[in-house]
Design a protein around this motif. Structure first.
Motif, PDB file in Angstrom:
ATOM      1  N   VAL A  56       0.871  -1.179   0.000  1.00 57.62           N
ATOM      2  CA  VAL A  56       0.000   0.000   0.000  1.00 57.62           C
ATOM      3  C   VAL A  56       0.902   1.221   0.000  1.00 57.62           C
ATOM      4  CG1 VAL A  56      -1.786   1.262   1.258  1.00 57.62           C
ATOM      5  CG2 VAL A  56      -1.799  -1.240   1.239  1.00 57.62           C
ATOM      6  N   ASN A  57       0.732   2.071  -1.014  1.00 57.30           N
ATOM      7  CA  ASN A  57       1.648   3.186  -1.230  1.00 57.30           C
ATOM      8  C   ASN A  57       0.924   4.520  -1.183  1.00 57.30           C
ATOM      9  OD1 ASN A  57       2.573   0.693  -2.761  1.00 57.30           O
ATOM     10  ND2 ASN A  57       4.435   1.889  -2.808  1.00 57.30           N
ATOM     11  N   GLN A  58       1.631   5.533  -0.695  1.00 60.55           N
ATOM     12  CA  GLN A  58       1.090   6.883  -0.669  1.00 60.55           C
ATOM     13  C   GLN A  58       0.939   7.414  -2.099  1.00 60.55           C
ATOM     14  OE1 GLN A  58       3.887   9.071   1.635  1.00 60.55           O
ATOM     15  NE2 GLN A  58       3.333   8.131   3.581  1.00 60.55           N
ATOM     16  N   PHE A  59      -0.106   8.203  -2.298  1.00 62.48           N
ATOM     17  CA  PHE A  59      -0.331   8.838  -3.599  1.00 62.48           C
ATOM     18  C   PHE A  59      -1.058  10.154  -3.360  1.00 62.48           C
ATOM     19  CE2 PHE A  59      -3.006   9.169  -7.564  1.00 62.48           C
ATOM     20  CZ  PHE A  59      -1.957   9.565  -8.389  1.00 62.48           C
ATOM     21  N   LYS A  60      -0.415  11.252  -3.720  1.00 61.65           N
ATOM     22  CA  LYS A  60      -0.978  12.570  -3.436  1.00 61.65           C
ATOM     23  C   LYS A  60      -2.063  12.983  -4.415  1.00 61.65           C
ATOM     24  CE  LYS A  60       3.320  14.211  -1.325  1.00 61.65           C
ATOM     25  NZ  LYS A  60       4.411  15.220  -1.389  1.00 61.65           N
ATOM     26  N   GLY A  61      -2.263  12.172  -5.442  1.00 63.19           N
ATOM     27  CA  GLY A  61      -3.268  12.514  -6.437  1.00 63.19           C
ATOM     28  C   GLY A  61      -2.657  13.203  -7.644  1.00 63.19           C
ATOM     29  N   SER A  62      -3.483  13.361  -8.665  1.00 65.71           N
ATOM     30  CA  SER A  62      -3.038  14.007  -9.898  1.00 65.71           C
ATOM     31  C   SER A  62      -4.191  14.840 -10.441  1.00 65.71           C
ATOM     32  CB  SER A  62      -2.606  12.948 -10.919  1.00 65.71           C
ATOM     33  OG  SER A  62      -3.721  12.151 -11.298  1.00 65.71           O
ATOM     34  N   ASP A  73       7.384  -2.912  -8.997  1.00 60.08           N
ATOM     35  CA  ASP A  73       6.167  -2.753  -9.795  1.00 60.08           C
ATOM     36  C   ASP A  73       5.553  -1.382  -9.568  1.00 60.08           C
ATOM     37  OD1 ASP A  73       3.644  -3.397 -11.221  1.00 60.08           O
ATOM     38  OD2 ASP A  73       2.803  -3.538  -9.203  1.00 60.08           O
ATOM     39  N   ARG A  74       5.479  -0.971  -8.312  1.00 65.09           N
ATOM     40  CA  ARG A  74       4.883   0.338  -8.005  1.00 65.09           C
ATOM     41  C   ARG A  74       5.740   1.475  -8.564  1.00 65.09           C
ATOM     42  NH1 ARG A  74       3.678   4.658  -7.725  1.00 65.09           N
ATOM     43  NH2 ARG A  74       2.269   5.773  -6.305  1.00 65.09           N
ATOM     44  N   ALA A  75       7.054   1.348  -8.479  1.00 65.71           N
ATOM     45  CA  ALA A  75       7.931   2.392  -9.014  1.00 65.71           C
ATOM     46  C   ALA A  75       7.764   2.544 -10.520  1.00 65.71           C
ATOM     47  CB  ALA A  75       9.390   2.077  -8.667  1.00 65.71           C
ATOM     48  N   LEU A  76       7.530   1.427 -11.216  1.00 68.40           N
ATOM     49  CA  LEU A  76       7.391   1.460 -12.669  1.00 68.40           C
ATOM     50  C   LEU A  76       6.038   1.997 -13.121  1.00 68.40           C
ATOM     51  CD1 LEU A  76       9.068  -1.964 -13.581  1.00 68.40           C
ATOM     52  CD2 LEU A  76       9.971   0.325 -14.045  1.00 68.40           C
ATOM     53  N   ARG A  77       5.118   2.214 -12.189  1.00 70.59           N
ATOM     54  CA  ARG A  77       3.779   2.690 -12.545  1.00 70.59           C
ATOM     55  C   ARG A  77       3.687   4.215 -12.544  1.00 70.59           C
ATOM     56  NH1 ARG A  77      -0.735   0.173  -9.045  1.00 70.59           N
ATOM     57  NH2 ARG A  77      -1.990   0.972 -10.801  1.00 70.59           N
ATOM     58  N   TRP A  78       4.798   4.910 -12.458  1.00 69.80           N
ATOM     59  CA  TRP A  78       4.771   6.361 -12.302  1.00 69.80           C
ATOM     60  C   TRP A  78       4.023   7.055 -13.439  1.00 69.80           C
ATOM     61  CZ3 TRP A  78       6.949   9.485 -16.048  1.00 69.80           C
ATOM     62  CH2 TRP A  78       7.784   8.872 -16.973  1.00 69.80           C
ATOM     63  N   LYS A  79       4.183   6.551 -14.664  1.00 76.97           N
ATOM     64  CA  LYS A  79       3.572   7.235 -15.802  1.00 76.97           C
ATOM     65  C   LYS A  79       2.058   7.107 -15.782  1.00 76.97           C
ATOM     66  CE  LYS A  79       5.740   7.146 -19.676  1.00 76.97           C
ATOM     67  NZ  LYS A  79       6.341   6.709 -20.973  1.00 76.97           N
ATOM     68  N   GLU A  80       1.551   5.888 -15.540  1.00 78.49           N
ATOM     69  CA  GLU A  80       0.101   5.703 -15.558  1.00 78.49           C
ATOM     70  C   GLU A  80      -0.584   6.421 -14.403  1.00 78.49           C
ATOM     71  OE1 GLU A  80      -1.312   1.688 -13.700  1.00 78.49           O
ATOM     72  OE2 GLU A  80       0.577   1.258 -14.721  1.00 78.49           O
ATOM     73  N   LEU A  81       0.175   6.705 -13.332  1.00 78.27           N
ATOM     74  CA  LEU A  81      -0.400   7.418 -12.193  1.00 78.27           C
ATOM     75  C   LEU A  81      -0.185   8.922 -12.278  1.00 78.27           C
ATOM     76  CD1 LEU A  81       0.667   4.935  -9.353  1.00 78.27           C
ATOM     77  CD2 LEU A  81      -1.602   5.210 -10.364  1.00 78.27           C
ATOM     78  N   GLY A  82       0.465   9.373 -13.335  1.00 81.66           N
ATOM     79  CA  GLY A  82       0.681  10.807 -13.506  1.00 81.66           C
ATOM     80  C   GLY A  82       1.696  11.394 -12.551  1.00 81.66           C
ATOM     81  N   GLN A 104      12.584   3.438 -11.899  1.00 78.91           N
ATOM     82  CA  GLN A 104      11.490   3.972 -12.706  1.00 78.91           C
ATOM     83  C   GLN A 104      11.730   3.777 -14.199  1.00 78.91           C
ATOM     84  OE1 GLN A 104      11.597   8.046 -10.981  1.00 78.91           O
ATOM     85  NE2 GLN A 104       9.399   7.730 -10.595  1.00 78.91           N
ATOM     86  N   ASP A 105      12.905   3.324 -14.565  1.00 78.67           N
ATOM     87  CA  ASP A 105      13.274   3.170 -15.972  1.00 78.67           C
ATOM     88  C   ASP A 105      12.898   1.762 -16.424  1.00 78.67           C
ATOM     89  OD1 ASP A 105      14.580   2.794 -18.439  1.00 78.67           O
ATOM     90  OD2 ASP A 105      16.172   4.191 -17.905  1.00 78.67           O
ATOM     91  N   GLU A 106      11.786   1.655 -17.108  1.00 82.00           N
ATOM     92  CA  GLU A 106      11.254   0.362 -17.513  1.00 82.00           C
ATOM     93  C   GLU A 106      12.255  -0.429 -18.354  1.00 82.00           C
ATOM     94  OE1 GLU A 106       6.941  -0.492 -19.059  1.00 82.00           O
ATOM     95  OE2 GLU A 106       8.178   0.042 -20.796  1.00 82.00           O
ATOM     96  N   GLU A 107      12.859   0.217 -19.325  1.00 81.85           N
ATOM     97  CA  GLU A 107      13.792  -0.475 -20.197  1.00 81.85           C
ATOM     98  C   GLU A 107      15.008  -0.961 -19.424  1.00 81.85           C
ATOM     99  OE1 GLU A 107      16.885  -1.518 -22.878  1.00 81.85           O
ATOM    100  OE2 GLU A 107      16.985   0.145 -21.455  1.00 81.85           O
ATOM    101  N   PHE A 108      15.509  -0.137 -18.520  1.00 85.35           N
ATOM    102  CA  PHE A 108      16.692  -0.515 -17.741  1.00 85.35           C
ATOM    103  C   PHE A 108      16.383  -1.711 -16.846  1.00 85.35           C
ATOM    104  CE2 PHE A 108      19.228  -0.373 -13.866  1.00 85.35           C
ATOM    105  CZ  PHE A 108      20.514  -0.319 -14.373  1.00 85.35           C
ATOM    106  N   VAL A 109      15.278  -1.643 -16.105  1.00 86.81           N
ATOM    107  CA  VAL A 109      14.947  -2.706 -15.163  1.00 86.81           C
ATOM    108  C   VAL A 109      14.663  -4.019 -15.878  1.00 86.81           C
ATOM    109  CG1 VAL A 109      13.292  -3.475 -13.423  1.00 86.81           C
ATOM    110  CG2 VAL A 109      14.084  -1.115 -13.405  1.00 86.81           C
ATOM    111  N   LEU A 110      13.763  -3.985 -16.854  1.00 85.83           N
ATOM    112  CA  LEU A 110      13.323  -5.220 -17.489  1.00 85.83           C
ATOM    113  C   LEU A 110      14.396  -5.831 -18.390  1.00 85.83           C
ATOM    114  CD1 LEU A 110       9.602  -4.403 -18.360  1.00 85.83           C
ATOM    115  CD2 LEU A 110      10.597  -5.250 -16.226  1.00 85.83           C
ATOM    116  N   SER A 111      15.282  -4.997 -18.935  1.00 84.39           N
ATOM    117  CA  SER A 111      16.324  -5.519 -19.823  1.00 84.39           C
ATOM    118  C   SER A 111      17.515  -6.089 -19.071  1.00 84.39           C
ATOM    119  CB  SER A 111      16.815  -4.419 -20.777  1.00 84.39           C
ATOM    120  OG  SER A 111      15.789  -4.005 -21.645  1.00 84.39           O
ATOM    121  N   HIS A 112      17.624  -5.790 -17.781  1.00 87.49           N
ATOM    122  CA  HIS A 112      18.804  -6.224 -17.045  1.00 87.49           C
ATOM    123  C   HIS A 112      18.492  -7.140 -15.866  1.00 87.49           C
ATOM    124  CE1 HIS A 112      20.164  -2.488 -19.079  1.00 87.49           C
ATOM    125  NE2 HIS A 112      21.249  -3.201 -19.264  1.00 87.49           N
TER     126      HIS A 112
END
Length: 362
Positions: free
Chosen positions: A256-262, A291-300, A309-317
């Motif tokens: 469960v993560n904090q989210f200030k809204g968008s 997973d939560r860190a990689l969701r930054w874009k969809e959460l605004g 937060q770098d999807e390509e870096f994390v998933l490629s390595h």
């Protein structure tokens, strides 16, 4: 050239024989059985199954024995074997709310319906060497408790009832299978979660730790961590309904993560998710944080430039088999490449020395 090839072939055969001898170890010591590995090195077996993408404790135990305990080599063996297996169907999504929990803890609520079940864990041990274990044949004294058999609701369902956690509606869309289709970027969350599940535990742990140290501005609570058996069902076309074909052990974590809204979303909690074969709770928690860190874009949210937060870096390595293959290939013969590099460096040095000589003469 033929002599060199035959000589290399003999050397490889001898290396294989030596490897088998080293694997066996001292013949006067009793050989490990697969049952011993499966039952007494269960956490290693679980990791090999999870990162090898194949749920089979006996095969994982065999891979660990064959690899002399090198878990990444064992994972490689499991994946290689997996590619030889035919696919005869697809199971239905498992219902983790129906899990028979051996362990179920929440860091967000003390009193939760269904209760906290500490289960088998190192969390409350003193991390002191137990020399009683060195006494062969020493009886075990720890009693075993039967797992919970009644359905246990998820903790996040209580927050959803108050409408203070982001709703994640279920989708009927069939997720892409990353073992058949390579991941392309940007990718969707289903493909990200599959990749993280198969990813190296140490790498995922490092990425998760970086988020906790402030490199993704992501403060998380473990809403729930549960470990237990879930039934696997499969639709049988001839019957017209689903039947249970077996059970598998899973570890599931929801943070469960904090989210200030968008601009489009009100302040609320969001979540990260991790699901892994076997009792693999460190991996499941780390996976949920990443997973939560990689969701930054969809959460605004803002991208603060964190590696997690770098999807390509994390998933490629994060894939240890790909990483190992690329890393270890440099110990194989590169004679021609090196000779060309060697000649180039020699030429550059000669040119440099000639230039210095001309300057000295002037």
């Amino acid at each position: 050239m033929y002599v060199a090839v035959k000589g290399g072939e003999r050397a490889i055969d001898n290396a294989h024989a030596w490897l088998a001898e080293e694997r066996r170890g001292d013949p006067s010591v009793a050989e490990l059985s697969l049952a011993q590995i499966r039952e007494q090195l269960k956490l290693a077996v679980n990791r090999v199954m999870a990162e090898g993408s194949l749920y089979d404790p006996d095969l994982a135990a065999l891979a660990i024995k064959q690899s002399r305990g090198d878990l990444i080599e064992a994972i490689f063996l499991m994946r290689a074997y997996r590619t030889t297996l035919p696919r005869f169907g697809t199971s239905r999504p498992v219902e983790t709310a129906d899990m028979a929990c051996d362990r179920r803890v929440s860091a967000t609520f003390k009193d939760v319906p269904g209760g906290q079940v500490l289960g088998p864990t190192f969390d409350y041990t003193h991390r002191l060497l137990d020399f009683k274990l060195a006494a062969e044949g020493a009886p075990t004294e720890a009693p075993t408790a039967p797992p919970r058999r009644e359905p246990t609701p998820h903790v996040t369902s209580f927050l959803r009832g108050e409408d203070i956690i982001q709703d994640e509606p279920a989708s009927d869309a069939t997720p892409r299978d990353i073992t058949r289709e390579p991941v392309s970027f940007p990718t969707d969350r289903a493909a990200r979660l599959q990749t993280l599940t198969r990813g190296d535990e140490g790498f995922i742990l490092g990425m998760a730790y970086s988020t906790q140290r402030g490199y993704a501005r992501n403060h998380a609570f473990v809403g729930e961590l549960r470990i237990g058996m879930v039934p696997v069902e499969m639709e049988i076309p001839e019957l017209g309904f689903a039947i249970e074909i077996g059970e598998i052990e899973l570890t599931e974590c929801e943070t469960v993560n904090q989210f200030k809204g968008s601009k489009t979303e009100p302040p609320q909690f969001t979540r990260g998710y991790g699901l892994v074969f076997g009792q693999t709770e460190r991996k499941a928690i780390a996976m949920a944080l990443v997973d939560r860190a990689l969701r930054w874009k969809e959460l605004g949210e803002d991208n603060v430039g964190a590696a997690a937060q770098d999807e390509e870096f994390v998933l490629s390595h994060c894939d240890n088999i790909q990483a190992t293959g690329f890393l270890e290939h440099i110990k194989l013969p590169h004679y021609v490449d090196f000779q060309s590099e060697l000649e180039l460096v020699r030429k550059l040095r000669r040119e440099a020395e000639a230039g210095q000589a001309r300057k000295a003469a002037e």
